[in-house]
Design an enzyme around this catalytic site. Structure first.
Site, PDB file in Angstrom:
ATOM      1  N   GLY A   1     -21.048   8.919 -66.190  1.00  0.00           N
ATOM      2  CA  GLY A   1     -19.448   9.016 -66.164  1.00  0.00           C
ATOM      3  C   GLY A   1     -18.549   8.764 -67.278  1.00  0.00           C
TER       4      GLY A   1
ATOM      5  CE  LYS B   1     -20.860   0.242 -70.458  1.00  0.00           C
ATOM      6  NZ  LYS B   1     -21.181   1.510 -69.744  1.00  0.00           N
TER       7      LYS B   1
ATOM      8  CG  ASN C   1     -19.472   9.138 -62.195  1.00  0.00           C
ATOM      9  OD1 ASN C   1     -18.612   8.985 -61.855  1.00  0.00           O
ATOM     10  ND2 ASN C   1     -20.204   7.822 -62.915  1.00  0.00           N
TER      11      ASN C   1
ATOM     12  CD  GLU D   1     -14.870   8.313 -61.742  1.00  0.00           C
ATOM     13  OE1 GLU D   1     -15.092   7.233 -62.242  1.00  0.00           O
ATOM     14  OE2 GLU D   1     -13.480   8.511 -61.597  1.00  0.00           O
TER      15      GLU D   1
ATOM     16  CB  ILE E   1     -23.380   3.470 -52.992  1.00  0.00           C
ATOM     17  CG1 ILE E   1     -23.259   5.029 -53.422  1.00  0.00           C
ATOM     18  CG2 ILE E   1     -24.210   3.109 -51.751  1.00  0.00           C
ATOM     19  CD1 ILE E   1     -24.751   5.565 -53.811  1.00  0.00           C
TER      20      ILE E   1
ATOM     21  CG  HIS F   1     -26.808  -1.137 -51.102  1.00  0.00           C
ATOM     22  ND1 HIS F   1     -27.401  -1.936 -50.196  1.00  0.00           N
ATOM     23  CD2 HIS F   1     -27.812  -0.917 -51.827  1.00  0.00           C
ATOM     24  CE1 HIS F   1     -28.524  -2.354 -50.343  1.00  0.00           C
ATOM     25  NE2 HIS F   1     -29.065  -1.932 -51.644  1.00  0.00           N
TER      26      HIS F   1
ATOM     27  NE  ARG G   1      -5.975   4.097 -52.850  1.00  0.00           N
ATOM     28  CZ  ARG G   1      -6.135   4.487 -54.132  1.00  0.00           C
ATOM     29  NH1 ARG G   1      -5.263   5.288 -54.804  1.00  0.00           N
ATOM     30  NH2 ARG G   1      -7.019   3.770 -55.015  1.00  0.00           N
TER      31      ARG G   1
ATOM     32  CG  PHE H   1      -3.058   1.718 -60.003  1.00  0.00           C
ATOM     33  CD1 PHE H   1      -2.605   0.892 -58.707  1.00  0.00           C
ATOM     34  CD2 PHE H   1      -4.083   2.754 -59.682  1.00  0.00           C
ATOM     35  CE1 PHE H   1      -3.132   1.551 -57.317  1.00  0.00           C
ATOM     36  CE2 PHE H   1      -4.398   3.320 -58.653  1.00  0.00           C
ATOM     37  CZ  PHE H   1      -4.037   2.465 -57.263  1.00  0.00           C
TER      38      PHE H   1
END
Length: 155
Positions: A15, A21, A29, A79, A82, A84, A104, A109
């Site tokens: 991605g 990171k 992705n 994207e 998961i 886990h 949503r 942001f």
């Protein structure tokens, strides 16, 4: 959106490099071909459901579909986070996701911290909803049992 039941499958690709990171929230992705073939009624936003990588176990997941306004992406992406902890990355593996609910809309942001907080809230909400009996039974859907072809989109 007609229905919140959508299945897709594709090979995990690299991605934009922000999930693990910058956010500490790794994502798997889908390639452009899978994203480009999403139905028109799948609006940008955050969804939840079940996912499996390769022939592994089925796990809860959240998926962001859209342009991720915080990073001002020019390409629509899908994207999947998961829920886990994996020991290795999953590049090249086949990712299968079943989307069952909407959390949503996609939004921007003011800070990285507020973005991370919203994602963590999405993850917690998805966990709660997926523990409901009507969602738990969907882990047994035949979609997760069939031989894994490379690409698939459908209702």
């Amino acid at each position: 959106m007609r229905s919140l039941l959508y299945f897709c499958r594709g090979q995990v690709v690299r991605g934009f490099g922000c999930g693990s990171k910058q956010l500490g929230i790794p994502t798997a992705n889908f390639p452009e071909q899978v994203v480009d073939n999403l139905p028109a009624d799948v609006s940008p936003g955050i969804y939840y459901g079940w996912a499996i990588v390769g022939s592994g176990d089925i796990h809860k997941m959240v998926v962001s579909i859209g342009w991720n306004p915080y990073y001002k992406n020019m390409k629509k992406s899908m994207e999947t986070h998961i829920i886990h902890t994996f020991e290795e990355d999953s590049y090249g593996e086949i990712l299968s996701v079943a989307i069952f609910g909407y959390l949503r809309p996609e939004k921007n942001f003011d800070s990285l911290e507020s973005f991370i907080s919203a994602i963590q809230g999405d993850i917690e909400e998805a966990k709660k909803r997926l523990d409901l009996p009507e969602y738990l039974k969907l882990k047994d859907d035949n979609f997760f049992q069939v031989p894994k072809s490379k690409i698939m989109n459908g209702h």
